[in-house]
Structure formats: C-alpha cells, structure tokens
Scaffold this motif. Sequence first.
Motif, short mmCIF file in Angstrom:
data_model
loop_
_atom_site.label_atom_id
_atom_site.label_comp_id
_atom_site.label_asym_id
_atom_site.label_seq_id
_atom_site.Cartn_x
_atom_site.Cartn_y
_atom_site.Cartn_z
N SER A 158 1.41 31.85 46.42
CA SER A 158 1.58 32.46 45.10
C SER A 158 2.00 33.92 45.22
CB SER A 158 0.29 32.34 44.29
OG SER A 158 -0.76 33.07 44.88
N ASN A 159 1.44 34.62 46.23
CA ASN A 159 1.83 36.02 46.44
C ASN A 159 3.31 36.13 46.81
OD1 ASN A 159 -0.65 37.14 45.85
ND2 ASN A 159 -1.37 37.09 47.96
N LEU A 160 3.78 35.16 47.60
CA LEU A 160 5.19 35.15 47.96
C LEU A 160 6.06 34.97 46.71
CD1 LEU A 160 7.52 35.01 50.02
CD2 LEU A 160 7.07 32.55 50.21
N TYR A 161 5.69 33.99 45.87
CA TYR A 161 6.46 33.75 44.65
C TYR A 161 6.41 34.95 43.71
CZ TYR A 161 6.55 28.84 46.08
OH TYR A 161 6.74 27.67 46.77
N LEU A 162 5.20 35.56 43.58
CA LEU A 162 5.07 36.73 42.71
C LEU A 162 5.90 37.89 43.24
CD1 LEU A 162 1.26 36.70 41.84
CD2 LEU A 162 3.15 36.47 40.23
N GLY A 163 5.91 38.05 44.56
CA GLY A 163 6.71 39.12 45.15
C GLY A 163 8.19 38.93 44.88
N ILE A 164 8.65 37.69 45.03
CA ILE A 164 10.07 37.40 44.78
C ILE A 164 10.41 37.63 43.31
CG2 ILE A 164 11.80 35.56 44.73
CD1 ILE A 164 10.36 34.36 47.19
N MET A 165 9.53 37.11 42.41
CA MET A 165 9.79 37.28 40.98
C MET A 165 9.76 38.74 40.57
SD MET A 165 8.00 34.12 38.93
CE MET A 165 6.36 34.46 39.52
N SER A 166 8.78 39.50 41.11
CA SER A 166 8.69 40.92 40.77
C SER A 166 9.95 41.66 41.20
CB SER A 166 7.46 41.54 41.43
OG SER A 166 6.28 40.98 40.92
N HIS A 167 10.42 41.35 42.40
CA HIS A 167 11.63 42.00 42.92
C HIS A 167 12.83 41.68 42.03
CE1 HIS A 167 15.25 42.21 45.51
NE2 HIS A 167 14.66 43.31 45.97
N ASP A 168 12.99 40.39 41.70
CA ASP A 168 14.15 39.99 40.89
C ASP A 168 14.05 40.55 39.47
OD1 ASP A 168 15.04 38.67 43.08
OD2 ASP A 168 14.52 36.65 42.39
N LEU A 169 12.83 40.55 38.91
CA LEU A 169 12.65 41.10 37.55
C LEU A 169 12.95 42.59 37.52
CD1 LEU A 169 9.43 39.24 36.34
CD2 LEU A 169 11.69 39.11 35.30
N LYS A 170 12.52 43.31 38.56
CA LYS A 170 12.80 44.74 38.61
C LYS A 170 14.30 45.00 38.63
CE LYS A 170 8.64 46.48 40.92
NZ LYS A 170 8.10 47.07 42.17
N ASN A 171 15.01 44.22 39.43
CA ASN A 171 16.46 44.40 39.52
C ASN A 171 17.14 44.11 38.18
OD1 ASN A 171 16.32 45.12 42.20
ND2 ASN A 171 16.77 43.06 42.97
N THR A 172 16.71 42.99 37.56
CA THR A 172 17.29 42.63 36.25
C THR A 172 16.94 43.67 35.20
OG1 THR A 172 17.07 40.29 36.83
CG2 THR A 172 17.40 40.82 34.50
N ASN A 173 15.70 44.15 35.23
CA ASN A 173 15.26 45.14 34.25
C ASN A 173 16.00 46.46 34.43
OD1 ASN A 173 13.49 45.46 32.01
ND2 ASN A 173 12.27 46.88 33.24
N ALA A 174 16.31 46.80 35.68
CA ALA A 174 17.06 48.03 35.94
C ALA A 174 18.46 47.95 35.32
CB ALA A 174 17.16 48.27 37.44
N ILE A 175 19.06 46.77 35.38
CA ILE A 175 20.38 46.57 34.76
C ILE A 175 20.28 46.72 33.25
CG2 ILE A 175 22.22 44.90 34.37
CD1 ILE A 175 21.55 43.74 37.16
N ILE A 176 19.22 46.11 32.66
CA ILE A 176 19.01 46.22 31.22
C ILE A 176 18.84 47.68 30.81
CG2 ILE A 176 17.40 45.67 29.34
CD1 ILE A 176 16.82 43.03 30.79
N MET A 177 18.05 48.42 31.58
CA MET A 177 17.82 49.83 31.27
C MET A 177 19.10 50.64 31.37
SD MET A 177 15.66 52.17 30.37
CE MET A 177 13.95 51.72 30.75
N SER A 178 19.93 50.34 32.36
CA SER A 178 21.19 51.10 32.51
C SER A 178 22.12 50.86 31.32
CB SER A 178 21.88 50.71 33.82
OG SER A 178 22.30 49.36 33.79
N TYR A 179 22.18 49.62 30.83
CA TYR A 179 23.00 49.33 29.65
C TYR A 179 22.43 50.02 28.42
CZ TYR A 179 25.92 45.83 31.98
OH TYR A 179 26.82 45.20 32.80
N ALA A 180 21.10 50.04 28.32
CA ALA A 180 20.47 50.69 27.16
C ALA A 180 20.76 52.19 27.16
CB ALA A 180 18.97 50.44 27.18
N LEU A 181 20.75 52.80 28.35
CA LEU A 181 21.06 54.23 28.44
C LEU A 181 22.50 54.50 28.01
CD1 LEU A 181 19.27 55.07 31.82
CD2 LEU A 181 18.63 55.91 29.55
N LYS A 182 23.40 53.61 28.38
CA LYS A 182 24.80 53.75 27.95
C LYS A 182 24.91 53.64 26.43
CE LYS A 182 27.18 54.20 31.81
NZ LYS A 182 28.06 55.39 32.04
N MET A 183 24.18 52.66 25.87
CA MET A 183 24.21 52.47 24.42
C MET A 183 23.66 53.68 23.68
SD MET A 183 22.91 48.50 24.27
CE MET A 183 22.68 48.53 22.50
#
Length: 370
Positions: A158-183
Amino acid sequence: MANDNFFKITELFPVGICVIDSTNRIAFWNRLISEWTGKTSDEVSGKILCEVFPHLSGSSFEERIKEIFTGAPPAIFSSQLHGAIIPTYLPSGEPRIQTTTVLPLRIEDEIYAVIVVEDCTELKREVTAYRRMKDSAILALNDKINAEKEVVRANEESNLYLGIMSHDLKNTNAIIMSYALKMAEFDNQEVVNYAKKIMMASTGINDIIRNVSVVRKMSHESQGLRPFPLKMVIKDAARNFEGLKYEIIGDDVRIFCDDLISELFVNIFSNCVNHAGIASKIHIIIGDKNDKGYVRVSVADEGPGISEERKADIFAKFTKKVREESGDEGTGLYIVKVLMTRYNGNVSIEDAYPDAIRKGLKICLDFKTA
C-alpha cells in the motif's frame, strides 16, 4: 514380621507399598495398594508374588527383584516403558500410569525387597494438557507471526501504491497550478476569479497529498525522540508558505520530538491560513519552562475563531462535521494531536482573544524540554 510399627506408619503414605522377603513371599501389603489392586492384605499375605501376579514369572522384573537381595542398587520402572510390576487400576477400571521403585531394606539380619508404587496418572494428564496447551500456543503464535508478516507485506504494497499515486498527483497538480497562474494574468476578471478558485483547490490537493504522506510516516514507530531547537523548527515550517506573516515572542528552547515535528507546525500554519488568510498575522508565544520540565507554545491566528460546540471535535479524525464546518478534510489538526501524543506532550485550544472584540483561535502545545 519385625518392626511392624514402622510398616503401619506407611499406611499414611500416598503410595502403594508391597514388601517381600527373600523367598519372594509377600510380607506386607499396605492399604493404598489394596485399594488400587482390589486385593486385600489377607488375600495376598504370605503368598509368593508370582502366584498373585503370574505375569511376573520368568520376566525381567522377577530377575531384577532377585538381584535386590544380592546387593544390587534400587531399580525404577515406568508402566509406560516397561509395564507394571503390580498392575493397579483407577475406579473407572482404566490402568493407572505408575512409577515403580524396587529397593532393598535390611531389618536386623534379614533383607527385604520393598516395592513402592507411585500413581502418576494425574501428573501425566497435567503434562499432556500442558503439552496440548503449548502446542496450541505455538500454533497461535505461528498464525500471529504469519498474520503480522502479511500485514507488513500489505503495508509495504500500500505504501508503494500511495507513493506512486502521490508522485503522479503532485505532477498533475503542478500542471493544473501552472495553467491557473497563466489564467490569472488574463484581463477578464471572471477568468481571474476562476483561476484563483482553481489555485485554492490545487493548494488543498497538495495539502491532502502531504497529509497522507505524514499519516503514512506516523504509522511507523518513531526512531526515538531527540532535542530540536524550537525556533528553527518553526521557521522551517513557515518557509512552506510564501508570504506568511508571523512573530515569535519568547526565548528559544530545545524540545523533545522527531523528524515529523516540522509537519506539526505546517499543519497548524495551514489551519491558520485557511481560516484567517495569508495576509493575516500568526502570533507565536514561547512560555517559560514549568517545574515538570514542559514548555507551553501557543499559536494564535486572527481568523473568525471557533464555536464552543466545535471545540470538542476539532482534533477528530476525518469527521463529516469538521469537513462541513471548516471546509477542509479534517486531517491537519488530527495529525497535530497524534504527533503531540507521540512526543509525550499535550495539545489544547482556546479563544485567541477571549476578552476582546476580535476573534481568533489559539492552539496550545505543551512540549517536554531537553
């Protein structure tokens, strides 16, 4: 027979006793062995032992008894290994488990062989019961060990899955934040307002990811508490919030905690910002050490405060009430509570300005000092 008084005393012994003379005739037969064999003293006295118990004739038992009269050492027999010299029975008719000892006895110029029969049935039952209990305990222990191994394996997975999900969510969220800053740079005010809402939601997602990581780390046993300089810990936590305004009043002190201490203050500051805004100021007061070696650290915001009804639930874990009234997921202050318990400390809340018109929430932390 000589020394009859001595043998009468043996009637009180908790063993069966048979005494035979050098001609193998029964000279004494006590009360207990009469009960166990069903043969009275009158029936057997004066008779040859092999006549009363024919299975002894020509047996190794007979030879060993004869050796007693020639100076051989005492002999011990187990009914489970050798069989019984004198078979005895329980009231149910079941053979007794017994130990038989044959030893020489000299009275004046005569030598006798004393056959002592000790009932081991109850002891055997207790030993058997103990062994069964021990075997059951070993099986239960093995089951527990296997279950614990499975829990460890499941946790690692479960820690492995959580680590993978956290990493992927952070990357996706960073993209969302960058678009929001542009907007947020657009001239259209409506778009800017939506951009701010997206950024707030994105920040909330980051908080959730961070708290999930902290909760996962808290599930592991602490590597031990050690002294940390309090002001350094507070400043490190404050660096996670751009533009955070705060003041620290009081002398620095070293507190016992571990590497998760920064997360404790991050969650407190996050709670302050969520309810009072990034533009408001956080007031931190370090008190004096008390006679028990604890120091109180209070963190007060300038937000709307909290109702008396909610104070009882503010440290609760993921409750619906906390989410509805506070607008967050209810993990932050729960983490604070768990970590303070981990540090052998205490956490409580008060109104920041109880006698003033303005409101606010004060979180009080009692740390053990070094």
